[in-house]
Design a protein around this motif. Structure first.
Motif, PDB file in Angstrom:
ATOM      1  N   UNK A   1     -61.106   6.190 -39.684  1.00  0.00           N
ATOM      2  CA  UNK A   1     -62.166   6.091 -40.592  1.00  0.00           C
ATOM      3  C   UNK A   1     -61.788   5.396 -41.965  1.00  0.00           C
ATOM      4  N   UNK A   2     -62.611   4.599 -42.227  1.00  0.00           N
ATOM      5  CA  UNK A   2     -62.370   3.690 -43.447  1.00  0.00           C
ATOM      6  C   UNK A   2     -62.634   4.497 -44.629  1.00  0.00           C
ATOM      7  N   UNK A   3     -63.900   5.396 -44.483  1.00  0.00           N
ATOM      8  CA  UNK A   3     -64.394   5.973 -45.603  1.00  0.00           C
ATOM      9  C   UNK A   3     -63.683   7.564 -45.714  1.00  0.00           C
ATOM     10  N   UNK A   4     -62.559   7.646 -46.476  1.00  0.00           N
ATOM     11  CA  UNK A   4     -62.049   9.191 -46.440  1.00  0.00           C
ATOM     12  C   UNK A   4     -62.213   9.517 -47.411  1.00  0.00           C
ATOM     13  N   UNK A   5     -62.436   8.968 -48.609  1.00  0.00           N
ATOM     14  CA  UNK A   5     -62.705   9.566 -50.057  1.00  0.00           C
ATOM     15  C   UNK A   5     -64.101  10.173 -50.156  1.00  0.00           C
ATOM     16  N   UNK A   6     -64.422  11.281 -50.236  1.00  0.00           N
ATOM     17  CA  UNK A   6     -65.649  11.889 -50.040  1.00  0.00           C
ATOM     18  C   UNK A   6     -66.007  12.520 -48.742  1.00  0.00           C
ATOM     19  N   UNK A   7     -65.313  12.161 -47.802  1.00  0.00           N
ATOM     20  CA  UNK A   7     -65.404  12.816 -46.261  1.00  0.00           C
ATOM     21  C   UNK A   7     -64.626  14.028 -46.166  1.00  0.00           C
ATOM     22  N   UNK A   8     -65.081  15.073 -46.344  1.00  0.00           N
ATOM     23  CA  UNK A   8     -64.251  16.393 -46.457  1.00  0.00           C
ATOM     24  C   UNK A   8     -63.627  16.490 -45.005  1.00  0.00           C
ATOM     25  N   UNK A   9     -64.083  15.856 -43.903  1.00  0.00           N
ATOM     26  CA  UNK A   9     -63.677  16.176 -42.536  1.00  0.00           C
ATOM     27  C   UNK A   9     -62.655  15.161 -42.173  1.00  0.00           C
ATOM     28  N   UNK A  10     -62.256  14.156 -43.249  1.00  0.00           N
ATOM     29  CA  UNK A  10     -61.188  13.352 -42.951  1.00  0.00           C
ATOM     30  C   UNK A  10     -60.184  13.727 -43.686  1.00  0.00           C
ATOM     31  N   UNK A  11     -60.255  14.844 -44.585  1.00  0.00           N
ATOM     32  CA  UNK A  11     -59.227  15.229 -45.382  1.00  0.00           C
ATOM     33  C   UNK A  11     -58.322  16.505 -44.626  1.00  0.00           C
ATOM     34  N   UNK A  12     -57.450  16.330 -43.966  1.00  0.00           N
ATOM     35  CA  UNK A  12     -56.582  17.207 -43.282  1.00  0.00           C
ATOM     36  C   UNK A  12     -55.221  17.546 -43.934  1.00  0.00           C
ATOM     37  N   UNK A  13     -54.915  18.780 -44.045  1.00  0.00           N
ATOM     38  CA  UNK A  13     -53.481  18.886 -44.826  1.00  0.00           C
ATOM     39  C   UNK A  13     -52.448  17.954 -44.398  1.00  0.00           C
ATOM     40  N   UNK A  14     -51.713  17.448 -44.925  1.00  0.00           N
ATOM     41  CA  UNK A  14     -50.489  16.594 -44.739  1.00  0.00           C
ATOM     42  C   UNK A  14     -49.425  17.712 -44.454  1.00  0.00           C
ATOM     43  N   UNK A  15     -48.945  17.804 -43.253  1.00  0.00           N
ATOM     44  CA  UNK A  15     -48.088  19.017 -42.899  1.00  0.00           C
ATOM     45  C   UNK A  15     -46.725  18.814 -43.760  1.00  0.00           C
ATOM     46  N   UNK A  16     -46.332  17.115 -43.980  1.00  0.00           N
ATOM     47  CA  UNK A  16     -44.999  16.927 -44.642  1.00  0.00           C
ATOM     48  C   UNK A  16     -45.157  17.280 -45.924  1.00  0.00           C
ATOM     49  N   UNK A  17     -46.349  17.171 -46.612  1.00  0.00           N
ATOM     50  CA  UNK A  17     -46.541  17.487 -47.821  1.00  0.00           C
ATOM     51  C   UNK A  17     -46.265  19.325 -47.990  1.00  0.00           C
ATOM     52  N   UNK A  18     -46.677  20.032 -47.278  1.00  0.00           N
ATOM     53  CA  UNK A  18     -46.562  21.600 -46.925  1.00  0.00           C
ATOM     54  C   UNK A  18     -45.366  21.618 -46.909  1.00  0.00           C
TER      55      UNK A  18
END
Lengths: 268, 421
Positions: free
Chosen positions: B33-50
């Motif tokens: 997906x090129x549009x991720x900012x504002x697309x809630x479904x494109x935001x998945x938790x980054x497991x490395x960050x967790x």
């Protein structure tokens, strides 16, 4: 006396602001057993109200519905209903949905199983009978709704825009299915639709209603439903009379809509 | 403040490091997906960050408590231990001045310590020795062993050569030397940046305490009894709350009389926090089990009643109409349409109610209880057993999380049609 008599139905309800709406006025008609009638009309002409009164969900302010010799006072298994969508029980499988009526009547599975499985075959859902209904597409769900209604073996089937939410192609297939089921089962059917073509194709009788107050504007008797039973619906549409009728009715509804718009403008 | 800045620094640095190092090789649908900012479904938790987030918390915890789990070079500067020394200059009434050295042994509180032995030194002001615990401070009466005492006008005028007067202080390499209004020196060894165990114990200290309490128990009950009592209260309270609340909600959804009768009560009681009921429940039912279960019953009751009511209201009228047209009777509509249709709402309510009950039981135990997770941390805090308090908080969190996970799992299994009507 068999058949369905709609006897001088009037419906009027009060609004919160003190005014009242005359949804239906003096609507009378008689349906013979096995007739298929489609009902058309601009929005607000009271066709859904009429169907709800026939189904027994609403009590008319005047008049009565007489069916099989008794007056209708509430919903009953003799009058089945197919809704636009969302009326299936998603916590039941396809088969449990279709067998709902017989099961509620206390029938044992042995008694209804054959009929239910046959109906699932007829509507082409044999391979899906153990699926959850929310896993099916919109067209398949409406086929479940049809089968569920037929499994209960009602005398009259009331359809409230049953194909309204389907895409054009699925809709065409479903129209053929409705005609086929009508011919096979010989049920009396009232079908409400927004589509003039659908009303012409499926309506042995076609009722055009007019708004404010809701009333019967004109009635047609049409040959297309009978033609459609044996013929491809697309061929039926090429019939010269079909095009003529379609233009005539479209013009009629167009004029009614214009009139409503005009009246609102006057009011302002 | 420093901890906060370090935290933000780790956040930012790890973001860039991970973005740089771990470039995504995947080409699943979301990553294309090129549009991720504002697309809630494109935001998945980054497991490395967790993972980095959790590690960071433990790293900071360990670094600022001098934990053995964290390599020493990552430790924040610790408090000073060992022998500190500073000199003072005293003046007597006769105008003579003399210098002497003070040696202070800074020790870990709770361990035995000996006063260091020092030579008395030259002049009338003699060298002193004393002990002070780390993170503490101690008065040092330097005049006690001097030849000219207070009766001869002994007063300290400088520390390490820097002049000092009552109320003032001098910073030395080992800590701060202050002077009380009466002229007595007060030594406060430097604390460093680490937390004293009494404020925040190291992670391994909490773990050790957990093992100790798990095997020996706390206040006459095992750890499992404490947690088990809390859980039992929640389950019993919730059970009765649901037992009464769900039928009440159904009645309110199905009958105008019930709706009218109970609406004012439910709508009033719903916003009352269950914690506000604790005093009244204690007055009425005491601090025993009955009181707690009544409290949790009340906490769950309104939530379940409202969930059941909205479950009934949420049924599509076309489903009910369809069921009537298929010949179903009222009890059948109830059993086969309204109840299954309301189950998703009831499960959502049950999840909320269980969460509220768990919070309420801990709070109620904080106020008064003989057993329970809340009582455990409350009693521990009175004895400044911070390790037990932290252990208790972690256990309460884990159990609360576990309850929620369990409810979600049950919901997935029992109402697979949720949100699909």
């Amino acid at each position: 006396m068999s058949g369905l008599a709609i006897d001088k139905i009037s419906m009027r309800f009060d609004l919160a602001n003190g005014t009242s709406v005359q949804a239906l006025k003096d609507v009378s008609l008689f349906l013979e057993e096995g007739e298929l009638m489609s009902v058309l009309g601009p929005s607000g002409c009271g066709k859904t109200t009429l169907l709800n009164i026939v189904a027994g969900f609403l009590a008319p302010t005047e008049g009565k519905i007489v069916m099989n010799g008794h007056t209708v006072t509430g919903p009953d298994a003799e009058r089945g209903m197919v809704f636009q969508q969302g009326a299936l029980f998603e916590w039941m499988s396809v088969r449990e949905n279709v067998s709902f009526g017989p099961r509620m009547a206390g029938q044992r599975e042995k008694k209804w199983a054959e009929n239910v499985d046959h109906l699932l075959d007829v509507v082409g859902l044999h391979d899906f009978k153990e699926k959850a209904v929310y896993e099916l597409s919109g067209g398949m769900q409406q086929r479940v709704a049809l089968a569920r209604c037929l499994a209960n073996d009602p005398d009259v089937i009331l359809m409230d825009e049953p194909l309204g939410a389907l895409d054009a192609l699925t809709r065409e297939k479903m129209q053929s299915l409705v005609l086929k089921l009508w011919k096979e089962t010989g049920k009396t059917i009232i079908l409400i639709t927004h589509s003039v073509e659908e009303a012409l194709l499926l309506g042995e009788r076609l009722l055009v209603m007019a708004p404010r107050p809701g009333r019967i504007h004109r009635e047609y008797r049409l040959p297309f439903a009978d033609l459609g039973v044996g013929e491809d619906l697309r061929e039926v549409k090429k019939h010269p009379e079909f095009g003529q009728r379609r233009d005539e009715i479209l013009g009629m509804i167009w004029d009614m809509e214009e009139e409503i718009m005009g009246r609102t403008e006057d009011a302002q | 403040m420093i901890v906060f800045l370090i935290y933000i620094a780790i956040f930012v640095v790890s973001f860039f490091v991970v973005k740089f190092v771990a470039r995504k090789a995947v080409t699943d649908y979301t990553s294309l997906k090129t549009v991720t900012f504002g697309d809630e479904s494109a935001v998945t938790p980054n497991r490395i960050a967790s993972v980095v987030s959790v590690l960071t918390i433990f790293l900071l915890w360990g670094a600022f408590t001098g934990s053995k789990l964290v390599p020493p070079f990552l430790h924040a500067p610790g408090p000073f231990f060992g022998d500190a020394s500073f000199t003072y200059t005293a003046e007597a009434d006769d105008g003579t001045q003399d210098d002497a050295t003070v040696t202070v042994r800074v020790f870990e509180v709770g361990t035995d310590v000996e006063v260091p032995v020092v030579e008395p030194g030259e002049g009338w002001a003699k060298n002193d020795a004393d002990t002070v615990g780390a993170w503490r401070s101690g008065l040092i009466r330097v005049d006690d062993n001097d030849e000219k005492g207070r009766d001869e006008g002994h007063r300290v005028i400088a520390v390490n050569g820097e002049p000092i007067e009552p109320g003032g202080s001098v910073q030395t390499d080992f800590g701060r030397v202050g002077m009380s209004p009466k002229g007595t020196l007060n030594f406060e060894p430097s604390k460093g940046w680490q937390m004293e165990p009494i404020w925040l114990p190291a992670p391994e200290a909490v773990w050790d305490r957990f093992l100790e309490i798990a095997s020996d128990g706390f206040r006459g009950s095992t750890l499992w009894e404490h947690l088990g009592y809390s859980l039992m209260r929640v389950i019993v309270g919730f059970f009765f709350g649901a037992l009464v609340g769900i039928p009440l909600g159904y009645a309110m959804g199905l009958s105008d009389w019930f709706r009218g009768w109970f609406d004012p009560i439910v709508e009033f009681m719903r916003p009352v926090p269950p914690l506000a009921l604790i005093p009244l429940v204690i007055i009425w039912a005491g601090i025993g089990e009955v009181g707690k279960i009544i409290l949790l019953f009340l906490a769950a009751l309104w939530i379940m009643a409202i969930a059941a009511r909205s479950g009934v209201s949420g049924v599509r009228i076309s489903k009910v109409h369809a069921a009537y047209s298929l010949g179903a009777s009222k009890p059948q509509i109830m059993r086969y349409v309204i109840m299954p249709n309301s189950l998703p709402e009831i499960f959502t309510g049950a999840r909320v109610a269980m969460g509220v009950c768990w919070g309420t039981v801990v709070a109620a135990e904080l106020v008064a209880a003989e057993k329970g997770a809340g009582m455990m941390i409350m009693v521990a805090s009175k004895f400044q057993n911070t390790d037990i308090v932290i252990m208790g908080i972690i256990l309460i969190g884990i159990i609360g999380f576990g309850i929620d996970m369990l409810m979600r799992w049950a919901e997935r299994v029992l109402v697979p049609w949720k949100g699909k009507g």
